[in-house]
Write a protein that holds these residues in place. Structure first.
Motif, PDB file in Angstrom:
ATOM      1  N   SER A  89      -0.806  10.479  -1.035  1.00 55.50           N
ATOM      2  CA  SER A  89      -1.738  11.447  -0.640  1.00 55.50           C
ATOM      3  C   SER A  89      -1.925  11.199   1.064  1.00 55.50           C
ATOM      4  O   SER A  89      -2.059  11.954   1.699  1.00 55.50           O
ATOM      5  CB  SER A  89      -2.804  11.319  -1.449  1.00 55.50           C
ATOM      6  OG  SER A  89      -3.619  10.043  -1.256  1.00 55.50           O
ATOM      7  N   THR A  90      -1.739   9.797   1.456  1.00 55.40           N
ATOM      8  CA  THR A  90      -2.051   9.313   2.955  1.00 55.40           C
ATOM      9  C   THR A  90      -0.777   9.871   3.821  1.00 55.40           C
ATOM     10  O   THR A  90      -1.004  10.617   4.758  1.00 55.40           O
ATOM     11  CB  THR A  90      -2.233   8.054   3.115  1.00 55.40           C
ATOM     12  OG1 THR A  90      -0.937   7.187   2.482  1.00 55.40           O
ATOM     13  CG2 THR A  90      -3.475   7.349   2.233  1.00 55.40           C
ATOM     14  N   TYR A  91       0.460   9.914   2.864  1.00 57.74           N
ATOM     15  CA  TYR A  91       1.471  10.338   3.976  1.00 57.74           C
ATOM     16  C   TYR A  91       1.549  12.015   3.882  1.00 57.74           C
ATOM     17  O   TYR A  91       1.908  12.692   4.878  1.00 57.74           O
ATOM     18  CB  TYR A  91       2.745  10.062   3.151  1.00 57.74           C
ATOM     19  CG  TYR A  91       2.851   8.225   3.403  1.00 57.74           C
ATOM     20  CD1 TYR A  91       2.997   7.808   4.780  1.00 57.74           C
ATOM     21  CD2 TYR A  91       2.923   7.571   2.194  1.00 57.74           C
ATOM     22  CE1 TYR A  91       3.047   6.381   4.481  1.00 57.74           C
ATOM     23  CE2 TYR A  91       2.962   6.369   2.228  1.00 57.74           C
ATOM     24  CZ  TYR A  91       3.137   5.723   3.316  1.00 57.74           C
ATOM     25  OH  TYR A  91       3.089   4.227   3.585  1.00 57.74           O
ATOM     26  N   TYR A  92       1.139  12.626   2.717  1.00 63.66           N
ATOM     27  CA  TYR A  92       0.855  13.881   2.583  1.00 63.66           C
ATOM     28  C   TYR A  92       0.027  14.516   3.494  1.00 63.66           C
ATOM     29  O   TYR A  92      -0.104  15.565   4.313  1.00 63.66           O
ATOM     30  CB  TYR A  92       0.563  14.493   1.317  1.00 63.66           C
ATOM     31  CG  TYR A  92       0.663  15.954   0.872  1.00 63.66           C
ATOM     32  CD1 TYR A  92       2.082  16.500   1.040  1.00 63.66           C
ATOM     33  CD2 TYR A  92      -0.575  16.716   0.978  1.00 63.66           C
ATOM     34  CE1 TYR A  92       2.135  17.806   0.669  1.00 63.66           C
ATOM     35  CE2 TYR A  92      -0.279  18.058   0.894  1.00 63.66           C
ATOM     36  CZ  TYR A  92       1.002  18.667   0.716  1.00 63.66           C
ATOM     37  OH  TYR A  92       1.031  19.961   0.447  1.00 63.66           O
ATOM     38  N   ALA A  93      -1.206  13.711   3.922  1.00 60.27           N
ATOM     39  CA  ALA A  93      -2.355  14.249   4.677  1.00 60.27           C
ATOM     40  C   ALA A  93      -1.804  14.001   6.189  1.00 60.27           C
ATOM     41  O   ALA A  93      -2.424  14.663   6.958  1.00 60.27           O
ATOM     42  CB  ALA A  93      -3.491  13.314   4.499  1.00 60.27           C
ATOM     43  N   MET A  94      -0.965  13.453   6.639  1.00 60.79           N
ATOM     44  CA  MET A  94      -0.223  13.231   7.958  1.00 60.79           C
ATOM     45  C   MET A  94       0.608  14.455   8.444  1.00 60.79           C
ATOM     46  O   MET A  94       0.964  14.703   9.463  1.00 60.79           O
ATOM     47  CB  MET A  94       0.623  11.806   8.162  1.00 60.79           C
ATOM     48  CG  MET A  94      -0.159  10.722   7.929  1.00 60.79           C
ATOM     49  SD  MET A  94       0.410   9.205   7.855  1.00 60.79           S
ATOM     50  CE  MET A  94       2.280   9.562   8.502  1.00 60.79           C
ATOM     51  N   ASN A 143       0.103   5.221  -1.148  1.00 60.75           N
ATOM     52  CA  ASN A 143      -0.382   6.267  -1.630  1.00 60.75           C
ATOM     53  C   ASN A 143       0.188   7.464  -0.958  1.00 60.75           C
ATOM     54  O   ASN A 143       0.133   7.753   0.068  1.00 60.75           O
ATOM     55  CB  ASN A 143      -1.971   5.780  -1.199  1.00 60.75           C
ATOM     56  CG  ASN A 143      -2.875   6.888  -2.059  1.00 60.75           C
ATOM     57  OD1 ASN A 143      -2.396   7.747  -2.546  1.00 60.75           O
ATOM     58  ND2 ASN A 143      -4.046   6.810  -1.506  1.00 60.75           N
ATOM     59  N   PRO A 177       0.929  -1.185   0.124  1.00 61.42           N
ATOM     60  CA  PRO A 177       0.094   0.095  -0.140  1.00 61.42           C
ATOM     61  C   PRO A 177       0.895   1.276   0.073  1.00 61.42           C
ATOM     62  O   PRO A 177       1.373   1.748   0.961  1.00 61.42           O
ATOM     63  CB  PRO A 177      -0.699   0.018   1.315  1.00 61.42           C
ATOM     64  CG  PRO A 177       0.090  -1.138   2.141  1.00 61.42           C
ATOM     65  CD  PRO A 177       0.850  -1.979   1.329  1.00 61.42           C
TER      66      PRO A 177
END
Length: 112
Positions: A66-71, A64, A62
């Motif tokens: 964008s999930t790391y950028y959202a953190m 993605n 997995p």
């Protein structure tokens, strides 16, 4: 006497035409067999790459971004946007892609 020469001339012409036809047939058969031979290797290579792609798709990683950028905290994201870090990363990635493409072209080994 002229009739005999004409007979042999026409006979030799027919033999030469048959030899040319036979040469064309043998040449066509050789070309078709060569195409079949190379197609078998292309088919085998395509099958191997298909199996490799299926094996790589079976691995569930997995990733993605964008999930790391959202953190990233909003303040940090704001500062990164102000210093134009996303544009800098885009420029670096584009440069790497161009370099890898140039490396794949034979006799064009610029920068390495």
């Amino acid at each position: 006497m002229a009739g005999i020469f004409q007979f042999f001339t026409s006979l030799l012409a027919k033999i030469a035409a048959f030899a040319q036809w036979l040469l064309a047939v043998v040449t066509r058969i050789f070309k078709d067999l060569w195409n079949m031979f190379t197609d078998v290797f292309c088919w085998a290579f395509d099958s191997i790459l298909g199996m490799a792609a299926a094996a790589l798709n079976a691995i569930d990683i997995p990733f993605n971004p964008s999930t790391y950028y959202a953190m990233i905290p909003p303040e940090t994201a704001n500062i990164l946007g102000l210093i134009k870090l996303p544009q800098a990363i885009s420029i670096i990635v584009a440069a790497l892609v161009i370099r890898f493409i140039l490396q794949t072209i034979p006799f064009v080994r610029w920068g390495s």
